[in-house]
Design a protein around this motif. Structure first.
Motif, PDB file in Angstrom:
ATOM      1  N   PRO A   7       0.686  -1.255   0.026  1.00  0.00           N
ATOM      2  CA  PRO A   7       0.093   0.021   0.095  1.00  0.00           C
ATOM      3  C   PRO A   7       0.786   1.116  -0.219  1.00  0.00           C
ATOM      4  O   PRO A   7       1.625   1.650   0.823  1.00  0.00           O
ATOM      5  CB  PRO A   7      -0.768  -0.122   1.412  1.00  0.00           C
ATOM      6  CG  PRO A   7      -0.164  -1.032   2.059  1.00  0.00           C
ATOM      7  CD  PRO A   7       0.899  -1.975   1.247  1.00  0.00           C
ATOM      8  N   TYR A   8       0.721   2.226  -1.036  1.00  0.00           N
ATOM      9  CA  TYR A   8       1.197   3.551  -0.822  1.00  0.00           C
ATOM     10  C   TYR A   8       0.522   4.282  -2.085  1.00  0.00           C
ATOM     11  O   TYR A   8      -0.126   3.738  -2.960  1.00  0.00           O
ATOM     12  CB  TYR A   8       2.659   3.440  -1.405  1.00  0.00           C
ATOM     13  CG  TYR A   8       3.035   2.792  -2.731  1.00  0.00           C
ATOM     14  CD1 TYR A   8       3.065   3.779  -3.931  1.00  0.00           C
ATOM     15  CD2 TYR A   8       3.216   1.428  -2.981  1.00  0.00           C
ATOM     16  CE1 TYR A   8       3.439   3.131  -5.126  1.00  0.00           C
ATOM     17  CE2 TYR A   8       3.391   0.995  -4.269  1.00  0.00           C
ATOM     18  CZ  TYR A   8       3.514   1.783  -5.308  1.00  0.00           C
ATOM     19  OH  TYR A   8       3.889   1.418  -6.562  1.00  0.00           O
ATOM     20  N   GLU A 175       8.868  -1.760   3.508  1.00  0.00           N
ATOM     21  CA  GLU A 175       7.991  -2.849   3.653  1.00  0.00           C
ATOM     22  C   GLU A 175       9.215  -4.032   4.537  1.00  0.00           C
ATOM     23  O   GLU A 175       8.758  -4.759   5.122  1.00  0.00           O
ATOM     24  CB  GLU A 175       7.750  -3.607   2.432  1.00  0.00           C
ATOM     25  CG  GLU A 175       6.443  -2.698   1.731  1.00  0.00           C
ATOM     26  CD  GLU A 175       5.204  -2.769   2.557  1.00  0.00           C
ATOM     27  OE1 GLU A 175       4.937  -3.739   3.508  1.00  0.00           O
ATOM     28  OE2 GLU A 175       4.357  -1.780   2.425  1.00  0.00           O
ATOM     29  N   SER A 228       4.431   6.394   8.422  1.00  0.00           N
ATOM     30  CA  SER A 228       3.924   5.635   7.587  1.00  0.00           C
ATOM     31  C   SER A 228       3.259   4.461   8.310  1.00  0.00           C
ATOM     32  O   SER A 228       2.192   3.858   7.842  1.00  0.00           O
ATOM     33  CB  SER A 228       4.980   4.924   6.399  1.00  0.00           C
ATOM     34  OG  SER A 228       5.392   6.076   5.574  1.00  0.00           O
ATOM     35  N   GLU A 233       0.348   2.570   5.271  1.00  0.00           N
ATOM     36  CA  GLU A 233       1.204   2.672   3.811  1.00  0.00           C
ATOM     37  C   GLU A 233       2.247   3.643   3.496  1.00  0.00           C
ATOM     38  O   GLU A 233       2.662   4.476   4.624  1.00  0.00           O
ATOM     39  CB  GLU A 233       0.103   3.260   2.756  1.00  0.00           C
ATOM     40  CG  GLU A 233      -0.715   4.319   3.311  1.00  0.00           C
ATOM     41  CD  GLU A 233      -0.518   5.524   2.309  1.00  0.00           C
ATOM     42  OE1 GLU A 233      -1.163   5.762   1.328  1.00  0.00           O
ATOM     43  OE2 GLU A 233       0.721   6.124   2.690  1.00  0.00           O
TER      44      GLU A 233
END
Length: 329
Positions: A7-8, A175, A228, A233
């Protein structure tokens, strides 16, 4: 789950940064000045290692890291010295690594943490919580039984996504830290792998001390990770990392431009390098001059003595060492 996009969001800030970085890379590599200058490459590699390890509370100064890598005896904790030697070894082998290989990732961790952690070169077998410098728990890492598959999926996504590698490498970095696949050494390996991914896009990144910029902006680095984490994300982290990469490129171009002026004599060139160093450091020492100028300790002493004689620097004692700072005009 295979190749699922992490997710971003791609923001205007990210698009602008990618365009600016691409332009800066073009300017830097147009003359091949960086990778063809062994002294500058070694100086940048030392700054990279110092920066990445200092983020993880390694106590060695840039001067001490330089001394260790020059084979000198340094009075410092053995663990910190071993971290420097291990990091240097794996950065020197950067071009041998496949950035999409789990085996190579484990090999890199094994070298980076050799004789320093129990689970060196393997994914962790126990749950972990990630804490910040104040001891607050930022998040709990992935349960160990899921780590191998998640790392493999992340590397597959980075390999196969059609998003620009500048963005993909930043997503990987975030991540990877979120999964926290190793018992120790996650930050060091994550930054190494980020550099590796970028170096496959353009070899100049193998010699850019992005880690040094992150160290200078360490609070922002952690704040971007925290923001984040809170958002679920990596957008904020991507924006921060692209700004750090951009800053590193601008530094490298400025250093290259200073060095590449053919009309500039050696003494002036060295003074410009020292002057630039002192823009971001309170003082300079013999080992810094050796790393910057690629000279011996005796020559570094002569350079510093002549700059004192020219009233450009003043000598003073700092924590048991002689340092030099700009003379107040």
């Amino acid at each position: 789950m295979k190749n699922k996009k992490p997710p971003y969001e791609i923001t205007n800030t990210i698009i602008d940064s990618v365009a600016e970085i691409a332009e800066l890379v073009g300017r830097l590599t147009s003359t091949n000045q960086l990778s063809s200058n062994p002294t500058l490459c070694r100086s940048n590699r030392i700054r990279t290692i110092h920066g990445s390890l200092a983020i993880e509370q390694n106590t060695l100064s840039l001067e001490q890291v330089t001394a260790v890598l020059n084979g000198k005896h340094v009075l410092a904790p053995p663990k910190d010295i071993a971290e420097v030697k291990n990091a240097y070894e794996i950065y020197e082998r950067l071009d041998e690594l496949d950035p999409y290989s789990v085996d190579d990732l484990l090999t890199a961790h094994g070298i980076m943490t050799r004789e320093l952690v129990d689970e060196s070169g393997m994914f962790r077998t126990r749950p972990v919580g990630v804490v910040d410098q104040e001891g607050r728990v930022l998040h709990f890492g992935t349960l160990p039984q899921y780590v191998p598959d998640l790392v493999m999926e992340l590397l597959d996504w980075v390999k196969n996504s059609d998003v620009h590698i500048l963005i993909r490498s930043c997503v990987f970095h975030y991540e990877f830290e979120l999964i926290h696949p190793f018992a120790d050494g996650n930050g060091r390996v994550g930054r190494l792998w980020h550099t590796l991914l970028l170096s496959k896009w353009n070899p100049a990144f193998a010699w850019l001390p992005v880690e040094s910029i992150i160290h200078d902006r360490q609070q922002e680095y952690y704040a971007a990770i925290n923001a984040s984490n809170d958002a679920g994300e990596s957008t904020v982290f991507i924006e921060f990392m692209l700004s750090a990469i951009k800053a590193s490129l601008i530094d490298a171009i400025n250093a290259r431009d200073d060095v590449s002026d053919g009309a500039m004599d050696k003494a002036t060139m060295r003074w410009k390098q020292i002057e630039k160093f002192l823009e971001t450091h309170p003082y300079i020492m013999n080992a810094d001059v050796r790393a910057l100028c690629g000279v011996s300790a005796a020559t570094a002493n002569r350079i510093l003595a002549s700059l004192v004689a020219e009233s450009k620097l003043v000598k003073y004692r700092e924590g048991g060492h002689w340092g030099y700072k700009l003379l107040e005009q």
